[in-house]
Design a protein around this motif. Structure first.
Motif, PDB file in Angstrom:
ATOM      1  N   ILE A   1      28.114  -0.594   9.100  1.00  0.00           N
ATOM      2  CA  ILE A   1      28.353  -1.697   9.830  1.00  0.00           C
ATOM      3  C   ILE A   1      29.351  -2.892  10.364  1.00  0.00           C
ATOM      4  CG2 ILE A   1      27.250  -2.116  12.118  1.00  0.00           C
ATOM      5  CD1 ILE A   1      25.830   0.147  12.314  1.00  0.00           C
ATOM      6  N   GLY A   2      28.226  -3.978  10.031  1.00  0.00           N
ATOM      7  CA  GLY A   2      28.783  -5.045   9.491  1.00  0.00           C
ATOM      8  C   GLY A   2      29.524  -6.301   8.229  1.00  0.00           C
ATOM      9  N   GLN A   3      30.361  -6.530   8.449  1.00  0.00           N
ATOM     10  CA  GLN A   3      30.874  -6.669   7.196  1.00  0.00           C
ATOM     11  C   GLN A   3      31.690  -6.160   6.108  1.00  0.00           C
ATOM     12  OE1 GLN A   3      28.796 -10.685   6.299  1.00  0.00           O
ATOM     13  NE2 GLN A   3      30.891 -11.912   6.508  1.00  0.00           N
ATOM     14  N   GLY A   4      31.357  -6.330   5.032  1.00  0.00           N
ATOM     15  CA  GLY A   4      32.538  -6.705   3.970  1.00  0.00           C
ATOM     16  C   GLY A   4      32.332  -4.578   4.198  1.00  0.00           C
ATOM     17  N   ASN A   5      31.801  -3.798   5.075  1.00  0.00           N
ATOM     18  CA  ASN A   5      32.165  -1.997   4.940  1.00  0.00           C
ATOM     19  C   ASN A   5      32.632  -1.291   4.338  1.00  0.00           C
ATOM     20  OD1 ASN A   5      31.250  -3.149   7.847  1.00  0.00           O
ATOM     21  ND2 ASN A   5      33.389  -3.980   8.324  1.00  0.00           N
ATOM     22  N   THR A   6      33.139  -0.250   4.147  1.00  0.00           N
ATOM     23  CA  THR A   6      33.180   0.563   3.523  1.00  0.00           C
ATOM     24  C   THR A   6      32.478   1.606   3.652  1.00  0.00           C
ATOM     25  OG1 THR A   6      34.092  -0.391   1.501  1.00  0.00           O
ATOM     26  CG2 THR A   6      33.960   1.535   1.392  1.00  0.00           C
ATOM     27  N   ALA A   7      32.835   2.838   4.471  1.00  0.00           N
ATOM     28  CA  ALA A   7      32.116   3.913   4.195  1.00  0.00           C
ATOM     29  C   ALA A   7      32.620   5.393   3.646  1.00  0.00           C
ATOM     30  CB  ALA A   7      32.069   4.427   6.188  1.00  0.00           C
ATOM     31  N   ASN A   8      32.093   6.029   3.128  1.00  0.00           N
ATOM     32  CA  ASN A   8      32.664   6.927   2.194  1.00  0.00           C
ATOM     33  C   ASN A   8      31.961   9.009   2.185  1.00  0.00           C
ATOM     34  OD1 ASN A   8      34.858   5.499   0.515  1.00  0.00           O
ATOM     35  ND2 ASN A   8      33.507   4.683  -0.319  1.00  0.00           N
ATOM     36  N   MET A   9      32.200   9.402   3.412  1.00  0.00           N
ATOM     37  CA  MET A   9      32.134  10.883   3.438  1.00  0.00           C
ATOM     38  C   MET A   9      32.812  11.946   2.808  1.00  0.00           C
ATOM     39  SD  MET A   9      31.583  12.811   7.097  1.00  0.00           S
ATOM     40  CE  MET A   9      29.390  11.803   7.652  1.00  0.00           C
ATOM     41  N   GLY A  10      32.473  12.521   1.674  1.00  0.00           N
ATOM     42  CA  GLY A  10      33.017  13.664   1.242  1.00  0.00           C
ATOM     43  C   GLY A  10      34.400  12.990   0.420  1.00  0.00           C
ATOM     44  N   SER A  11      33.791  12.085   0.332  1.00  0.00           N
ATOM     45  CA  SER A  11      35.355  11.692  -0.472  1.00  0.00           C
ATOM     46  C   SER A  11      34.906  11.332  -2.005  1.00  0.00           C
ATOM     47  CB  SER A  11      35.828  10.369  -0.086  1.00  0.00           C
ATOM     48  OG  SER A  11      35.973  10.583   1.666  1.00  0.00           O
ATOM     49  N   VAL A  12      36.521  10.674  -2.690  1.00  0.00           N
ATOM     50  CA  VAL A  12      37.039  10.172  -3.750  1.00  0.00           C
ATOM     51  C   VAL A  12      36.865   8.816  -3.715  1.00  0.00           C
ATOM     52  CG1 VAL A  12      37.297  10.439  -5.928  1.00  0.00           C
ATOM     53  CG2 VAL A  12      36.329  12.867  -5.017  1.00  0.00           C
ATOM     54  N   ASN A  13      36.627   7.704  -4.491  1.00  0.00           N
ATOM     55  CA  ASN A  13      36.886   6.297  -4.031  1.00  0.00           C
ATOM     56  C   ASN A  13      36.940   5.865  -5.591  1.00  0.00           C
ATOM     57  OD1 ASN A  13      37.555   4.555  -2.259  1.00  0.00           O
ATOM     58  ND2 ASN A  13      35.377   3.202  -2.948  1.00  0.00           N
ATOM     59  N   ILE A  14      38.329   5.483  -6.069  1.00  0.00           N
ATOM     60  CA  ILE A  14      37.610   4.599  -7.186  1.00  0.00           C
ATOM     61  C   ILE A  14      38.829   3.685  -6.685  1.00  0.00           C
ATOM     62  CG2 ILE A  14      38.996   4.778  -9.227  1.00  0.00           C
ATOM     63  CD1 ILE A  14      39.326   8.317  -9.207  1.00  0.00           C
ATOM     64  N   ASN A  15      37.618   2.185  -7.370  1.00  0.00           N
ATOM     65  CA  ASN A  15      38.452   1.496  -7.120  1.00  0.00           C
ATOM     66  C   ASN A  15      38.718   0.458  -8.723  1.00  0.00           C
ATOM     67  OD1 ASN A  15      38.895  -1.009  -6.273  1.00  0.00           O
ATOM     68  ND2 ASN A  15      37.385  -2.253  -4.798  1.00  0.00           N
TER      69      ASN A  15
ATOM     70  N   ALA B   1      33.046   2.259  10.179  1.00  0.00           N
ATOM     71  CA  ALA B   1      32.764   1.891   9.036  1.00  0.00           C
ATOM     72  C   ALA B   1      32.900   0.234  10.527  1.00  0.00           C
ATOM     73  CB  ALA B   1      33.687   1.087   8.025  1.00  0.00           C
ATOM     74  N   ILE B   2      32.618  -0.499  11.170  1.00  0.00           N
ATOM     75  CA  ILE B   2      32.867  -0.928  12.520  1.00  0.00           C
ATOM     76  C   ILE B   2      33.331  -2.428  11.906  1.00  0.00           C
ATOM     77  CG2 ILE B   2      31.516  -2.199  14.365  1.00  0.00           C
ATOM     78  CD1 ILE B   2      29.437   0.683  14.710  1.00  0.00           C
ATOM     79  N   GLY B   3      32.456  -3.548  11.875  1.00  0.00           N
ATOM     80  CA  GLY B   3      32.817  -4.933  11.822  1.00  0.00           C
ATOM     81  C   GLY B   3      33.565  -6.007  10.302  1.00  0.00           C
ATOM     82  N   GLN B   4      34.642  -6.159  10.400  1.00  0.00           N
ATOM     83  CA  GLN B   4      34.829  -6.974   9.582  1.00  0.00           C
ATOM     84  C   GLN B   4      36.383  -6.116   8.986  1.00  0.00           C
ATOM     85  OE1 GLN B   4      32.976 -10.482   8.221  1.00  0.00           O
ATOM     86  NE2 GLN B   4      35.154 -11.908   8.016  1.00  0.00           N
ATOM     87  N   GLY B   5      35.608  -5.647   6.753  1.00  0.00           N
ATOM     88  CA  GLY B   5      36.959  -5.199   6.190  1.00  0.00           C
ATOM     89  C   GLY B   5      36.947  -3.971   6.367  1.00  0.00           C
ATOM     90  N   ASN B   6      36.002  -3.200   6.894  1.00  0.00           N
ATOM     91  CA  ASN B   6      35.750  -1.285   7.530  1.00  0.00           C
ATOM     92  C   ASN B   6      36.974  -0.875   6.122  1.00  0.00           C
ATOM     93  OD1 ASN B   6      35.715  -2.413   9.800  1.00  0.00           O
ATOM     94  ND2 ASN B   6      37.779  -3.242  10.317  1.00  0.00           N
ATOM     95  N   THR B   7      37.304   0.433   6.361  1.00  0.00           N
ATOM     96  CA  THR B   7      37.430   1.042   5.499  1.00  0.00           C
ATOM     97  C   THR B   7      36.773   2.014   5.550  1.00  0.00           C
ATOM     98  OG1 THR B   7      38.572  -0.281   3.718  1.00  0.00           O
ATOM     99  CG2 THR B   7      38.172   1.652   3.378  1.00  0.00           C
ATOM    100  N   ALA B   8      37.364   3.251   6.191  1.00  0.00           N
ATOM    101  CA  ALA B   8      36.451   4.683   6.525  1.00  0.00           C
ATOM    102  C   ALA B   8      37.067   6.010   5.938  1.00  0.00           C
ATOM    103  CB  ALA B   8      36.081   4.745   7.978  1.00  0.00           C
TER     104      ALA B   8
END
Length: 273
Positions: free
Chosen positions: A223-237, A258-265
């Motif tokens: 929800i609030g600030q850094g955010n990032t929500a991964n569902m059924g995904s591969v995330n490589i950073n 992913a709601i408020g600020q950094g976001n990414t879903a």
């Protein structure tokens, strides 16, 4: 340093978890616990609550690390300050493992919550931080009718996922978790919620990265600030992978927000940065 030589360690019925710190283990580490109708809570300051889990920290293991716990109708909560709550999980920190790391836990009708400050809630997951693994990392957990929540500040909630940070893995990384009728939420500040996903950050992997998770009737929210929500995904950073990266996840009747600020879903996706 504690030395534990040539043994296989079982957590059966009486032990709901296995925890090592500053140890040298030569042999497999196996947890086959069954937890039902139970609450495991650590309330104020450093916190840490482990249920149906294997936790290895500042240790060396020469052998496979296997968790085959069953958790049902249970709550595992770490409330105020450093936090960390592990349920049906393998958690490895600042350690070296020469052998496969396998999580085959079943979590049903359960809540796993870490509330205020450091946070981190792991349910039916493999979490590896600042460690070296020589062997495959496999998560085959089943999570049903469950909530996995990390509420205020550092956050990070992993459900049916493999999370690898600042680590080196020589072997395949495979997530084959099944998540159904569940919610995985990280609410305020650092955020990051992983459900049925593989998340790799600042790490090196020599082997294939494969996600074959199934997610159904589920919500995954940060929800609030850094955010990032991964569902059924591969995330490589910020990582190096020598091997194929494959996502074959199935996501049905689900919400990923992913709601408020950094976001990414990310839903049913591969993201490489």
């Amino acid at each position: 340093m504690k030395k534990i030589i040539a043994l296989t360690i079982f957590g059966l019925f009486v032990l709901t978890s296995i925890s090592f710190a500053g140890s040298n283990v030569k042999g497999a580490v196996i947890n086959k616990s069954n937890v039902k109708d139970a609450a495991n809570i650590a309330i104020g300051q450093d916190n840490k609550a482990n249920m149906g889990s294997v936790k290895i920290k500042n240790s060396s293991v020469k052998g496979a690390v296997i968790n085959q716990s069953n958790v049902k109708n249970a709550a595992n909560i770490a409330i105020g300050q450093s936090n960390k709550a592990n349920m049906g999980t393998v958690n490895i920190e600042q350690s070296a493992v020469k052998g496969a790391v396998i999580n085959k836990s079943n979590v049903k009708d359960a809540a796993n919550i870490a509330i205020g400050q450091g946070n981190k809630a792991n349910m039916g997951s493999v979490n590896i931080e600042k460690s070296a693994i020589r062997g495959a990392v496999i998560n085959q957990s089943n999570v049903k009718n469950a909530a996995n929540i990390a509420i205020g500040q550092g956050n990070k909630a992993n459900m049916g996922s493999v999370n690898i940070e600042q680590s080196a893995v020589k072997g395949a990384v495979i997530n084959q978790s099944n998540v159904k009728d569940s919610a995985n939420i990280a609410i305020g500040q650092g955020n990051k919620a992983n459900m049925g996903s593989v998340n790799i950050e600042q790490s090196a992997v020599k082997g294939a990265v494969i996600n074959k998770s199934n997610v159904k009737n589920a919500a995954n929210i940060a929800i609030g600030q850094g955010n990032t929500a991964n569902m059924g995904s591969v995330n490589i950073n910020n990582s190096a992978v020598k091997g194929a990266v494959i996502n074959q996840s199935n996501v049905k009747d689900a919400a990923n927000i992913a709601i408020g600020q950094g976001n990414t879903a990310n839903m049913g996706s591969v993201e490489i940065e």
